[in-house]
Design a protein around this motif. Structure first.
Motif, PDB file in Angstrom:
ATOM      1  N   MET A  58      -3.527 116.649 138.540  1.00 54.60           N
ATOM      2  CA  MET A  58      -2.680 115.799 137.713  1.00 54.60           C
ATOM      3  C   MET A  58      -1.669 116.634 136.924  1.00 54.60           C
ATOM      4  O   MET A  58      -1.803 117.850 136.799  1.00 54.60           O
ATOM      5  CB  MET A  58      -3.518 114.945 136.755  1.00 54.60           C
ATOM      6  CG  MET A  58      -4.363 115.713 135.753  1.00 54.60           C
ATOM      7  SD  MET A  58      -5.824 116.497 136.474  1.00 54.60           S
ATOM      8  CE  MET A  58      -6.765 115.057 136.992  1.00 54.60           C
ATOM      9  N   GLY A  59      -0.638 115.970 136.398  1.00 48.13           N
ATOM     10  CA  GLY A  59       0.295 116.624 135.494  1.00 48.13           C
ATOM     11  C   GLY A  59      -0.133 116.394 134.062  1.00 48.13           C
ATOM     12  O   GLY A  59      -0.881 115.462 133.756  1.00 48.13           O
ATOM     13  N   ILE A  60       0.364 117.210 133.149  1.00 44.86           N
ATOM     14  CA  ILE A  60      -0.101 117.108 131.763  1.00 44.86           C
ATOM     15  C   ILE A  60       0.393 115.839 131.078  1.00 44.86           C
ATOM     16  O   ILE A  60      -0.123 115.462 130.033  1.00 44.86           O
ATOM     17  CB  ILE A  60       0.277 118.341 130.926  1.00 44.86           C
ATOM     18  CG1 ILE A  60       1.767 118.333 130.571  1.00 44.86           C
ATOM     19  CG2 ILE A  60      -0.115 119.634 131.609  1.00 44.86           C
ATOM     20  CD1 ILE A  60       2.066 119.140 129.339  1.00 44.86           C
ATOM     21  N   TYR A  61       1.417 115.185 131.652  1.00 44.74           N
ATOM     22  CA  TYR A  61       1.962 113.976 131.025  1.00 44.74           C
ATOM     23  C   TYR A  61       1.486 112.696 131.700  1.00 44.74           C
ATOM     24  O   TYR A  61       2.009 111.617 131.421  1.00 44.74           O
ATOM     25  CB  TYR A  61       3.490 114.024 131.063  1.00 44.74           C
ATOM     26  CG  TYR A  61       4.085 115.238 130.382  1.00 44.74           C
ATOM     27  CD1 TYR A  61       3.929 115.438 129.010  1.00 44.74           C
ATOM     28  CD2 TYR A  61       4.798 116.182 131.109  1.00 44.74           C
ATOM     29  CE1 TYR A  61       4.467 116.551 128.381  1.00 44.74           C
ATOM     30  CE2 TYR A  61       5.346 117.298 130.487  1.00 44.74           C
ATOM     31  CZ  TYR A  61       5.188 117.478 129.126  1.00 44.74           C
ATOM     32  OH  TYR A  61       5.718 118.576 128.507  1.00 44.74           O
ATOM     33  N   ASP A  62       0.498 112.793 132.570  1.00 43.52           N
ATOM     34  CA  ASP A  62       0.010 111.617 133.301  1.00 43.52           C
ATOM     35  C   ASP A  62      -0.978 110.794 132.468  1.00 43.52           C
ATOM     36  O   ASP A  62      -2.033 110.372 132.948  1.00 43.52           O
ATOM     37  CB  ASP A  62      -0.660 112.051 134.617  1.00 43.52           C
ATOM     38  CG  ASP A  62       0.340 112.574 135.632  1.00 43.52           C
ATOM     39  OD1 ASP A  62       1.545 112.326 135.462  1.00 43.52           O
ATOM     40  OD2 ASP A  62      -0.086 113.236 136.600  1.00 43.52           O
ATOM     41  N   ASP A  63      -0.634 110.543 131.205  1.00 43.09           N
ATOM     42  CA  ASP A  63      -1.548 109.861 130.281  1.00 43.09           C
ATOM     43  C   ASP A  63      -1.868 108.435 130.719  1.00 43.09           C
ATOM     44  O   ASP A  63      -2.968 107.949 130.470  1.00 43.09           O
ATOM     45  CB  ASP A  63      -0.963 109.839 128.867  1.00 43.09           C
ATOM     46  CG  ASP A  63      -0.722 111.229 128.312  1.00 43.09           C
ATOM     47  OD1 ASP A  63      -1.403 111.592 127.350  1.00 43.09           O
ATOM     48  OD2 ASP A  63       0.134 111.971 128.842  1.00 43.09           O
TER      49      ASP A  63
END
Length: 231
Positions: A58-63
């Motif tokens: 995942m990416g760190i902004y995939d909240d």
């Protein structure tokens, strides 16, 4: 080395500690884990001396898809502010960089496979890396990269990605995978087949497997860094 309390954050079942688990056992450290994929809770920061943040697809902004990322970023920031020793690998390094106030964004090229990294000028002067070769192959699996946090020392770079590692005080971020083992490599390949597309810095599964003989020397460098980070 005096045994310490280590907590690690795991994002997916197939990206665990790798060879770091062996180092923990050999040095009789206490080990606890938060597995976000299993809805584990985060401990109080006072419960550990060292925090290790592992990788993940995942990416760190995939909240929106992974709501726990918001709480994780806050938790990492708290650990850094509490002066804990912190190590982040791949996604973990990006989360640390973000927690330290800098940007994470897609790299110009994805890097997947065994490619050389080189010590920067600051890396050559860093005691943590004393005795390391100027250039050597490591295992990569990332599409994003980080900007360097304020006050951090730039340690490694590669042809495909400028910012491969940094350190600030007792906080270390590594974009690549010193910790990979034959078992964890097999799992990453199994779960990441769709990413093995044509790319300047993307090797085929066959190429990656062919270079498995590099794993022991990568693990040895991981052990050396871990020992020095705590000392």
């Amino acid at each position: 080395m005096k045994p310490i309390r280590i907590h690690y954050l795991q994002h997916v079942p197939f990206e665990g500690l790798g060879c770091i688990g062996q180092w923990v056992t050999q040095n009789q450290h206490t080990l606890t884990v938060t597995r976000f994929f299993a809805n584990d809770e985060l401990p109080p920061v006072s419960d550990f001396d060292m925090l290790i943040i592992m990788g993940g697809p995942m990416g760190i902004y995939d909240d929106e898809k992974y709501p726990w990322l918001t709480e994780e970023r806050q938790f990492i920031r708290q650990a850094i502010e509490a002066n804990k020793t912190v190590l982040g690998i791949c996604l973990g390094s990006q989360l640390i960089a973000n927690a330290m106030g800098t940007k994470v964004h897609p790299n110009q090229e994805k890097e997947i496979g065994w490619f050389d990294i080189s010590l920067t000028e600051e890396g050559r002067q860093c005691k943590l890396l004393d005795g390391f070769d100027a250039t050597f192959p490591v295992f990569h699996w990332h599409g994003d990269t980080f900007e360097l946090p304020a006050g951090a020392h730039h340690l490694f770079q590669s042809e495909g990605c400028k910012n491969q590692g940094f350190i600030r005080d007792n906080v270390l971020g590594l974009q690549f995978h010193f910790e990979v083992t034959p078992e964890s490599l097999k799992e990453m390949l199994k779960h990441g087949q769709d990413e093995l597309t044509n790319g300047k810095y993307i090797q085929s599964e066959e190429e990656i497997i062919t270079h498995q003989h590099l794993i022991p020397q990568n693990n040895e460098m991981m052990f050396r860094i871990l020992d020095r980070l705590l000392n």
